[in-house]
Design a protein around this motif. Structure first.
Motif, PDB file in Angstrom:
ATOM      1  N   GLU A  32       1.001  -1.052  -0.254  1.00  0.00           N
ATOM      2  CA  GLU A  32      -0.131  -0.206  -0.273  1.00  0.00           C
ATOM      3  C   GLU A  32       1.052   1.408  -0.202  1.00  0.00           C
ATOM      4  OE1 GLU A  32      -3.692  -0.649  -0.398  1.00  0.00           O
ATOM      5  OE2 GLU A  32      -3.075  -2.313  -0.564  1.00  0.00           O
ATOM      6  N   ILE A  36      -1.250   5.331  -0.494  1.00  0.00           N
ATOM      7  CA  ILE A  36      -0.910   6.128   0.985  1.00  0.00           C
ATOM      8  C   ILE A  36      -0.050   7.095   0.915  1.00  0.00           C
ATOM      9  CG2 ILE A  36       1.156   6.472   3.018  1.00  0.00           C
ATOM     10  CD1 ILE A  36       0.090   3.482   3.606  1.00  0.00           C
ATOM     11  N   ASN A  39      -3.014   9.327  -1.370  1.00  0.00           N
ATOM     12  CA  ASN A  39      -3.611   9.973  -0.267  1.00  0.00           C
ATOM     13  C   ASN A  39      -3.309  10.994   0.162  1.00  0.00           C
ATOM     14  OD1 ASN A  39      -5.357   8.641  -1.600  1.00  0.00           O
ATOM     15  ND2 ASN A  39      -5.119   6.565   1.021  1.00  0.00           N
ATOM     16  N   ILE A  40      -1.917  11.593   1.077  1.00  0.00           N
ATOM     17  CA  ILE A  40      -1.130  12.736   1.576  1.00  0.00           C
ATOM     18  C   ILE A  40       0.073  13.171   0.968  1.00  0.00           C
ATOM     19  CG2 ILE A  40      -1.387  10.642   3.393  1.00  0.00           C
ATOM     20  CD1 ILE A  40       1.604  10.124   3.734  1.00  0.00           C
ATOM     21  N   ASP A  66      -2.977  16.462   5.219  1.00  0.00           N
ATOM     22  CA  ASP A  66      -4.127  15.522   6.300  1.00  0.00           C
ATOM     23  C   ASP A  66      -4.748  15.789   5.816  1.00  0.00           C
ATOM     24  OD1 ASP A  66      -5.495  14.161   8.090  1.00  0.00           O
ATOM     25  OD2 ASP A  66      -5.141  15.203  10.155  1.00  0.00           O
ATOM     26  N   PRO A  67      -5.332  14.217   5.262  1.00  0.00           N
ATOM     27  CA  PRO A  67      -6.867  13.855   4.731  1.00  0.00           C
ATOM     28  C   PRO A  67      -7.651  14.204   5.237  1.00  0.00           C
ATOM     29  CG  PRO A  67      -4.653  11.821   4.547  1.00  0.00           C
ATOM     30  CD  PRO A  67      -4.725  13.147   5.066  1.00  0.00           C
ATOM     31  N   SER A  68      -7.850  13.867   6.426  1.00  0.00           N
ATOM     32  CA  SER A  68      -8.957  14.211   7.198  1.00  0.00           C
ATOM     33  C   SER A  68      -9.333  15.583   7.342  1.00  0.00           C
ATOM     34  CB  SER A  68      -8.594  13.296   8.554  1.00  0.00           C
ATOM     35  OG  SER A  68      -7.522  14.901   9.665  1.00  0.00           O
ATOM     36  N   ASP A 113      -2.448   6.380   9.625  1.00  0.00           N
ATOM     37  CA  ASP A 113      -3.658   6.564   9.276  1.00  0.00           C
ATOM     38  C   ASP A 113      -4.364   5.815   8.136  1.00  0.00           C
ATOM     39  OD1 ASP A 113      -4.237   7.274  12.131  1.00  0.00           O
ATOM     40  OD2 ASP A 113      -4.026   9.760  11.881  1.00  0.00           O
ATOM     41  N   GLN A 114      -3.443   5.452   6.636  1.00  0.00           N
ATOM     42  CA  GLN A 114      -4.129   5.354   5.795  1.00  0.00           C
ATOM     43  C   GLN A 114      -3.768   3.912   5.758  1.00  0.00           C
ATOM     44  OE1 GLN A 114      -5.437   7.106   3.932  1.00  0.00           O
ATOM     45  NE2 GLN A 114      -5.188   8.908   5.852  1.00  0.00           N
TER      46      GLN A 114
END
Length: 465
Positions: A32, A36, A39-40, A66-68, A113-114
């Protein structure tokens, strides 16, 4: 939690030392890793932003967020290394950010977190080993490289990573395997072979060719151990000979108390120095004499223990007093490989030359720890003695204790196979011992190793390596 030999999930860790610095690196390895990163990471390049396609082994500039909450964490450089062209032979991502502890911890937290998990100590190197990119000796070479404290240690570690030990062990193992295969053939097809001739030839090959090579290889352990681990140098002699003064003069540190009162040093005092790139652990010791003082007697016992473990000894004598018979007996009772008789207080005797009368096979050197006269000559003599018979520069190989123990086992079983052939004519016993000998060499390379043994080896690595 122990390293899991069957868990190949995505792992991540901070790969740079703890603390604040200019640059810090987050390493991610596993299936992954790339997703990952996507995503970031917001790449500066619009092409990457649109396509999400990263070229392997190319550095990209951008920002970690931070994706969140879409908060930007750091401006970084990121590189993707596609399997198998990476350290672990898996997909690997490395993120180079600013080296603050908090910012690196924040980035690592986002990576976790990912879907990644925190890597165990040495797990990246373990994966390189499990994925067949390196053997166990090369993996150990990585640790030696990290811990190298001298030029020689660095060279030996680099040679080990390059396969110096692996190539030699594989050659010995393959030759033993060939002999073992011949013995197995004698067992399985006794009517199709000439038993006596085959057995004699097998014993000759092991006894005359393979075992001598294994013994010669084993010898490099003692000859090169100190280049990697350091020389244990002990300064010993009678009270008030100037041992502590010499210790301070050699190390450049006021580590030992110097007085005119005999028996001042009552414990071992240690300091490190480097001689021609070789790490040396110098130990100042209590003066050797008969004493009724309980504390001093304990110190003298520690001195004798240090002498029994020493690689080299500087026997320090007061030139104005010479050596009495009791001290001569003491010196002879500790026959270390490298010893120098140091005649101290040459300034009091008005002597300026450096060479002097030795003791048995030891060279003798005149010095004045007080004025420094003769110290450079002493250091040069120490370097010549320590490096004179080392094969490290020629072979570029230094076995560690694990290799040594397994190689000794391989030699023992090989010798037993010879005895089985010569004295009992038992093909079965000879074959079994050769199988054990081959197994010991396999273990050096890390083949067929138990999980707990591998875990113990790799647990000595730092997290992130």
């Amino acid at each position: 939690m122990k390293n899991n030999l069957t868990d190949f999930s995505t792992i991540a860790a901070i790969a740079t030392p703890p603390g604040n610095g200019g640059v810090g690196i987050i390493r991610i390895s596993g299936p992954e890793s790339l997703s990952i990163l996507r995503n970031i990471f917001a790449a500066t390049s619009l092409e990457i932003t649109k396509t999400g396609i990263f070229e392997s082994h190319r550095m990209y500039h951008g920002r970690i967020f931070d994706p969140s909450c879409r908060e930007v964490i750091d401006e970084v450089l990121a590189v993707y290394m596609k399997a198998p062209r990476s350290f672990t032979a898996e997909n690997v991502v490395e993120i180079q950010g600013h080296g603050g502890s908090y910012v690196l911890g924040r980035i690592l937290s986002i990576v976790i977190d990912q879907g990644a998990r925190i890597a165990e100590p040495g797990e990246f190197t373990m994966r390189a080993f499990l994925n067949g990119r390196i053997d166990l000796t090369q993996a150990e070479g990585v640790l030696d490289l990290i811990e190298a404290s001298s030029d020689q240690a660095l060279k030996l570690a680099a040679s080990q990573i390059g396969g110096g030990i692996r190539d030699k062990i594989k050659d010995l193992r393959d030759r033993l395997r060939n002999v073992h295969a011949g013995l197995e053939a004698l067992i399985d097809f006794p009517d199709e072979t000439e038993d006596a001739m085959e057995l004699s030839a097998s014993a000759d090959e092991v006894e005359k060719n393979i075992v001598p090579e294994m013994k010669a290889f084993l010898k490099t352990y003692e000859e090169t151990r100190f280049l990697r681990d350091g020389v244990k140098l002990v300064i010993a002699g009678p009270p008030n000979a100037g041992k502590s003064s010499l210790m301070n003069a050699l190390t450049g540190e006021e580590r030992s108390i110097v007085t005119s009162i005999p028996g001042t040093t009552r414990d071992l005092v240690r300091e490190r120095l480097s001689l021609a790139g070789t790490p040396v652990l110098v130990t100042d010791t209590a003066g050797l004499r008969e004493s009724e003082d309980e504390v001093e007697s304990i110190g003298i016992s520690l001195t004798r223990k240090a002498l029994s473990e020493a690689d080299a000894v500087l026997w320090v004598m007061d030139i104005t007093k010479g050596i009495d018979e009791k001290m001569s007996e003491t010196i002879r009772s500790f026959p270390v490989k490298h010893g120098i008789l140091v005649w101290n207080k040459a300034d009091l005797a008005g002597i300026k030359q450096h060479d002097s009368t030795g003791f048995d096979n030891m060279p003798g050197i005149m010095v004045s720890a007080k004025t420094g006269n003769g110290l450079e000559f002493l250091k040069q003599t120490m370097i010549e003695l320590l490096l004179s018979d080392s094969s490290a520069e020629k072979s570029g190989i230094a076995l560690n204790l694990r290799h040594k123990n397994l190689l000794e086992s391989a030699i023992s079983h090989a010798n037993r196979s010879i005895e089985a052939i010569r004295f009992s004519g038992s093909v079965e016993l000879a074959a079994e011992d050769l199988r054990e000998s081959v197994g010991a060499l396999d273990a050096i390379l890390g083949e067929n190793m138990k999980a707990d043994i591998l875990d113990d080896i790799f647990s000595r690595f730092c997290i992130g390596k």
